[in-house]
Motif scaffolding. Structure first.
Motif, PDB file in Angstrom:
ATOM      1  N   ASP A 163      51.067  95.593 128.579  1.00  0.00           N
ATOM      2  CA  ASP A 163      50.241  95.398 127.389  1.00  0.00           C
ATOM      3  C   ASP A 163      50.838  96.069 126.155  1.00  0.00           C
ATOM      4  OD1 ASP A 163      48.294  93.771 128.424  1.00  0.00           O
ATOM      5  OD2 ASP A 163      46.843  95.351 128.811  1.00  0.00           O
ATOM      6  N   SER A 164      52.109  96.451 126.214  1.00  0.00           N
ATOM      7  CA  SER A 164      52.743  97.132 125.081  1.00  0.00           C
ATOM      8  C   SER A 164      52.706  96.275 123.820  1.00  0.00           C
ATOM      9  CB  SER A 164      54.194  97.492 125.418  1.00  0.00           C
ATOM     10  OG  SER A 164      54.253  98.465 126.441  1.00  0.00           O
ATOM     11  N   PHE A 165      53.023  95.000 123.967  1.00  0.00           N
ATOM     12  CA  PHE A 165      52.997  94.073 122.838  1.00  0.00           C
ATOM     13  C   PHE A 165      51.768  93.176 122.941  1.00  0.00           C
ATOM     14  CE2 PHE A 165      57.544  95.004 123.251  1.00  0.00           C
ATOM     15  CZ  PHE A 165      57.920  95.227 121.930  1.00  0.00           C
ATOM     16  N   GLU A 166      51.045  93.044 121.876  1.00  0.00           N
ATOM     17  CA  GLU A 166      49.985  92.043 121.842  1.00  0.00           C
ATOM     18  C   GLU A 166      50.618  90.666 121.682  1.00  0.00           C
ATOM     19  OE1 GLU A 166      46.574  92.932 119.372  1.00  0.00           O
ATOM     20  OE2 GLU A 166      47.066  95.086 119.442  1.00  0.00           O
ATOM     21  N   ASP A 167      49.848  89.632 121.965  1.00  0.00           N
ATOM     22  CA  ASP A 167      50.412  88.279 121.990  1.00  0.00           C
ATOM     23  C   ASP A 167      50.924  87.825 120.627  1.00  0.00           C
ATOM     24  OD1 ASP A 167      49.783  87.368 124.847  1.00  0.00           O
ATOM     25  OD2 ASP A 167      47.857  88.128 124.162  1.00  0.00           O
ATOM     26  N   THR A 183      51.484  97.304 114.217  1.00  0.00           N
ATOM     27  CA  THR A 183      50.131  97.672 114.652  1.00  0.00           C
ATOM     28  C   THR A 183      49.769  96.971 115.956  1.00  0.00           C
ATOM     29  OG1 THR A 183      48.993  95.880 113.444  1.00  0.00           O
ATOM     30  CG2 THR A 183      49.454  97.921 112.236  1.00  0.00           C
ATOM     31  N   ARG A 184      50.601  95.990 116.353  1.00  0.00           N
ATOM     32  CA  ARG A 184      50.386  95.273 117.613  1.00  0.00           C
ATOM     33  C   ARG A 184      51.307  95.761 118.717  1.00  0.00           C
ATOM     34  NH1 ARG A 184      46.444  93.696 114.180  1.00  0.00           N
ATOM     35  NH2 ARG A 184      45.665  91.593 114.580  1.00  0.00           N
ATOM     36  N   LEU A 185      51.940  96.912 118.507  1.00  0.00           N
ATOM     37  CA  LEU A 185      52.830  97.524 119.490  1.00  0.00           C
ATOM     38  C   LEU A 185      52.233  98.863 119.916  1.00  0.00           C
ATOM     39  CD1 LEU A 185      55.531  97.744 121.051  1.00  0.00           C
ATOM     40  CD2 LEU A 185      56.555  98.663 118.949  1.00  0.00           C
ATOM     41  N   HIS A 186      52.134  99.096 121.252  1.00  0.00           N
ATOM     42  CA  HIS A 186      51.380 100.252 121.729  1.00  0.00           C
ATOM     43  C   HIS A 186      52.147 101.005 122.830  1.00  0.00           C
ATOM     44  CE1 HIS A 186      47.863  98.490 119.696  1.00  0.00           C
ATOM     45  NE2 HIS A 186      48.301  97.346 120.198  1.00  0.00           N
ATOM     46  N   ARG A 187      52.041 102.323 122.787  1.00  0.00           N
ATOM     47  CA  ARG A 187      52.610 103.152 123.841  1.00  0.00           C
ATOM     48  C   ARG A 187      51.638 103.223 125.017  1.00  0.00           C
ATOM     49  NH1 ARG A 187      54.693 108.598 120.918  1.00  0.00           N
ATOM     50  NH2 ARG A 187      52.598 109.167 121.573  1.00  0.00           N
ATOM     51  N   ALA A 188      52.182 103.528 126.186  1.00  0.00           N
ATOM     52  CA  ALA A 188      51.333 103.695 127.367  1.00  0.00           C
ATOM     53  C   ALA A 188      50.708 105.088 127.396  1.00  0.00           C
ATOM     54  CB  ALA A 188      52.152 103.468 128.634  1.00  0.00           C
ATOM     55  N   ASP A 189      51.511 106.093 127.017  1.00  0.00           N
ATOM     56  CA  ASP A 189      51.043 107.489 127.002  1.00  0.00           C
ATOM     57  C   ASP A 189      50.310 107.854 128.301  1.00  0.00           C
ATOM     58  OD1 ASP A 189      52.105 108.228 124.541  1.00  0.00           O
ATOM     59  OD2 ASP A 189      50.395 107.432 123.439  1.00  0.00           O
ATOM     60  N   PRO A 430      42.668  83.391 135.354  1.00  0.00           N
ATOM     61  CA  PRO A 430      42.487  83.526 133.903  1.00  0.00           C
ATOM     62  C   PRO A 430      43.659  84.226 133.230  1.00  0.00           C
ATOM     63  CG  PRO A 430      41.186  85.175 135.060  1.00  0.00           C
ATOM     64  CD  PRO A 430      41.758  84.272 136.122  1.00  0.00           C
ATOM     65  N   PHE A 431      43.806  83.960 131.944  1.00  0.00           N
ATOM     66  CA  PHE A 431      44.807  84.633 131.125  1.00  0.00           C
ATOM     67  C   PHE A 431      44.370  86.077 130.919  1.00  0.00           C
ATOM     68  CE2 PHE A 431      46.717  86.011 127.145  1.00  0.00           C
ATOM     69  CZ  PHE A 431      48.009  85.518 127.236  1.00  0.00           C
ATOM     70  N   PRO A 432      45.243  87.055 131.159  1.00  0.00           N
ATOM     71  CA  PRO A 432      44.856  88.467 131.004  1.00  0.00           C
ATOM     72  C   PRO A 432      44.874  88.881 129.528  1.00  0.00           C
ATOM     73  CG  PRO A 432      47.127  88.326 131.747  1.00  0.00           C
ATOM     74  CD  PRO A 432      46.609  86.915 131.695  1.00  0.00           C
ATOM     75  N   VAL A 433      43.722  89.156 128.995  1.00  0.00           N
ATOM     76  CA  VAL A 433      43.627  89.557 127.596  1.00  0.00           C
ATOM     77  C   VAL A 433      44.243  90.940 127.423  1.00  0.00           C
ATOM     78  CG1 VAL A 433      42.050  90.048 125.691  1.00  0.00           C
ATOM     79  CG2 VAL A 433      41.551  88.173 127.279  1.00  0.00           C
ATOM     80  N   ASN A 434      45.079  91.105 126.427  1.00  0.00           N
ATOM     81  CA  ASN A 434      45.696  92.394 126.141  1.00  0.00           C
ATOM     82  C   ASN A 434      44.599  93.426 125.874  1.00  0.00           C
ATOM     83  OD1 ASN A 434      46.743  94.472 124.059  1.00  0.00           O
ATOM     84  ND2 ASN A 434      48.634  93.572 124.860  1.00  0.00           N
ATOM     85  N   ARG A 435      44.694  94.575 126.541  1.00  0.00           N
ATOM     86  CA  ARG A 435      43.624  95.578 126.454  1.00  0.00           C
ATOM     87  C   ARG A 435      43.438  96.112 125.040  1.00  0.00           C
ATOM     88  NH1 ARG A 435      45.363  99.691 130.771  1.00  0.00           N
ATOM     89  NH2 ARG A 435      46.253  97.783 131.622  1.00  0.00           N
ATOM     90  N   HIS A 436      44.507  96.197 124.279  1.00  0.00           N
ATOM     91  CA  HIS A 436      44.407  96.703 122.915  1.00  0.00           C
ATOM     92  C   HIS A 436      43.750  95.672 122.003  1.00  0.00           C
ATOM     93  CE1 HIS A 436      46.914 100.016 124.199  1.00  0.00           C
ATOM     94  NE2 HIS A 436      47.784  99.150 124.676  1.00  0.00           N
ATOM     95  N   ALA A 437      44.094  94.410 122.189  1.00  0.00           N
ATOM     96  CA  ALA A 437      43.435  93.347 121.430  1.00  0.00           C
ATOM     97  C   ALA A 437      41.965  93.277 121.777  1.00  0.00           C
ATOM     98  CB  ALA A 437      44.130  92.002 121.708  1.00  0.00           C
ATOM     99  N   ALA A 438      41.649  93.439 123.065  1.00  0.00           N
ATOM    100  CA  ALA A 438      40.242  93.389 123.485  1.00  0.00           C
ATOM    101  C   ALA A 438      39.458  94.543 122.893  1.00  0.00           C
ATOM    102  CB  ALA A 438      40.174  93.417 125.010  1.00  0.00           C
TER     103      ALA A 438
END
Length: 447
Positions: A163-167, A183-189, A430-438
């Motif tokens: 989920d690092s990159f949103e769609d 803003t659509r790029l995320h670290r796992a941390d 189902p398509f897995p929705v990016n957790r950050h977008a959700a």
């Protein structure tokens, strides 16, 4: 009927049955022959299979696959090549949570998913052999519970990385020079008991979001991991009753996790010897069984029962002696013992029966008889689909495609064309929705 049988094809180039390489129809070097794997993939796609599946090991062993599988090809490397020769077939590769780091796992499978256009799946395994442990800085393998604790965290980290990159992260606008929306790029941390991973992953999401997660554990720990994380579950049962009990248990566990049970597909393994008549199928079974070397049959039983079964001095036409339990595949050890006890098999009869399917269901019959069995399990609450293990290749696969698939289609149980281009679409997942977008969408909805 809207619900359809899903089919995986387990196609090790060296053959499924421990004597398959000796069959006149099978190439003796099939395990390392790229063109043979290409031909198998195309044949599976002709039969409208959902996916080509490969197990994998991390040490040299002949105990479970016979001599022809002593050496082969790493599955993701092979599947990257096969994906360029197919258009719809999915590729499910095995990778170990015990001996790989999450970042490497996430990166490899995300790359295969992008290369294939969204047709990758990850078969999550904990790798249960002492010989593998000794290849990775250990004298003995970790205890069963430890391996599954690490596996649960490993999968969680991989999913964070996917989920690092949103769609919509990549803009790639040449005129403005805007390549990515950061803003659509995320670290796992991530910081946990087993792993510390910062991220983000340096591979973008694929057309199916991220690879399909597959799992095959049947122990208590394995079932818990599958219910929490898996989207497809491979399982081994030789009787419909135990398959139904497993099916009901897993679906209940999935619901208990707050997940939709319809979005977790349970696919028992089936090894079919198919003929135009039952007599023809029986002749195929007998011919392949006659090629088993006793020493390989005994090695197979030793591997499946945990590697501690010493049959020296035992009459192979006598009963199977007790074997001490090990930290290996506990559920498979119990299943082999169950098959021997319930059927009263001698050592020879037992290795002949499990030589093709390692404890999965083996059926010998006409296309109608095979289809009857698949339909009974599918409609009887035992399966959402099946992982087909052709006994030898390519003929065993071609027999199924030419004889059984048309019968399933005639009954309205199997597709007549692929539903989509990604593995998820064809499996009905189902398509897995990016957790950050959700999370952002939920926050905006709450404003």
């Amino acid at each position: 009927m809207t619900r359809k049988i899903r089919l995986g094809a387990f196609l090790p180039g060296g053959g499924q049955h421990i004597a398959s390489w000796r069959h006149p129809d099978q190439p003796a070097d099939g395990a390392v022959d790229l063109q043979f794997h290409v031909d198998l993939a195309r044949e599976a796609e002709r039969g409208l299979f959902d996916a080509y599946f490969l197990a994998d090991g991390l040490s040299v062993t002949t105990t479970e696959g016979g001599a022809a599988r002593v050496a082969g090809l790493e599955p993701l490397t092979l599947f990257a090549a096969l994906s360029t020769q197919t258009t719809h077939l999915g590729f499910i590769a095995t990778a170990s949570t015990t001996y790989e780091e999450p970042y490497n796992t996430a990166r490899k499978f995300a790359s295969l998913d992008v290369i294939s256009g969204g047709r990758a799946g990850w078969n999550v395994v904990t790798t249960a052999t002492e010989s593998s442990a000794r290849n990775f800085n250990l004298d003995r393998q970790h205890p069963h519970a430890h391996r599954y604790q690490r596996a649960a965290e490993h999968v969680a980290v991989v999913r964070k990385l996917w989920d690092s990159f949103e769609d919509d992260a990549f803009i790639r606008d040449k005129d403005s020079g805007a390549f990515i929306d950061r803003t659509r790029l995320h670290r796992a941390d991530h910081r946990g008991a087993h792993f510390k991973v910062e991220g983000p992953l340096n591979v973008a999401r694929s057309p199916q979001g991220h690879p399909v997660i597959v799992q095959a554990g049947q122990s208590e720990d394995g079932r818990a991991l599958a219910a929490a994380t898996a989207e497809v579950i491979f399982t081994a049962h030789s009787r419909i009753g135990t398959a139904q009990a497993f099916y009901a248990d897993i679906k209940a566990r999935v619901a208990g996790q707050g997940r939709d049970p319809d979005h977790v597909l349970i696919m028992p393994g089936v090894s079919p010897f198919v003929g135009r008549t039952e007599a023809e199928a029986r002749e195929k079974y007998d011919r392949l069984t006659a090629l088993i070397l006793p020493e390989e049959g005994i090695a197979l039983l030793n591997g499946l029962t945990g590697g501690t079964l010493d049959l020296t001095g035992y009459d192979i036409d006598g009963p199977l002696p007790p074997a001490p339990p090990t930290e290996g595949m506990k559920s498979r050890q119990a299943l082999i013992r169950q098959i021997a006890d319930e059927n009263g098999y001698s050592i020879r009869q037992l290795y002949e029966w499990v030589a093709s399917a390692r404890g999965h269901y083996t059926i010998v019959g006409s296309a109608i008889q095979v289809a009857d069995m698949l339909e009974e399990w599918f409609t009887g609450g035992a399966a959402d689909g099946f992982n087909i293990l052709p006994p030898w290749l390519p003929t065993g696969l071609t027999d199924f495609v030419d004889l059984v698939v048309p019968e399933l289609q005639r009954r309205g149980l199997f597709r007549t064309a692929y539903e989509g281009r990604t593995l998820r679409e064809n499996l009905g997942l189902p398509f897995p929705v990016n957790r950050h977008a959700a999370a952002r969408a939920a926050a905006q909805a709450a404003e």
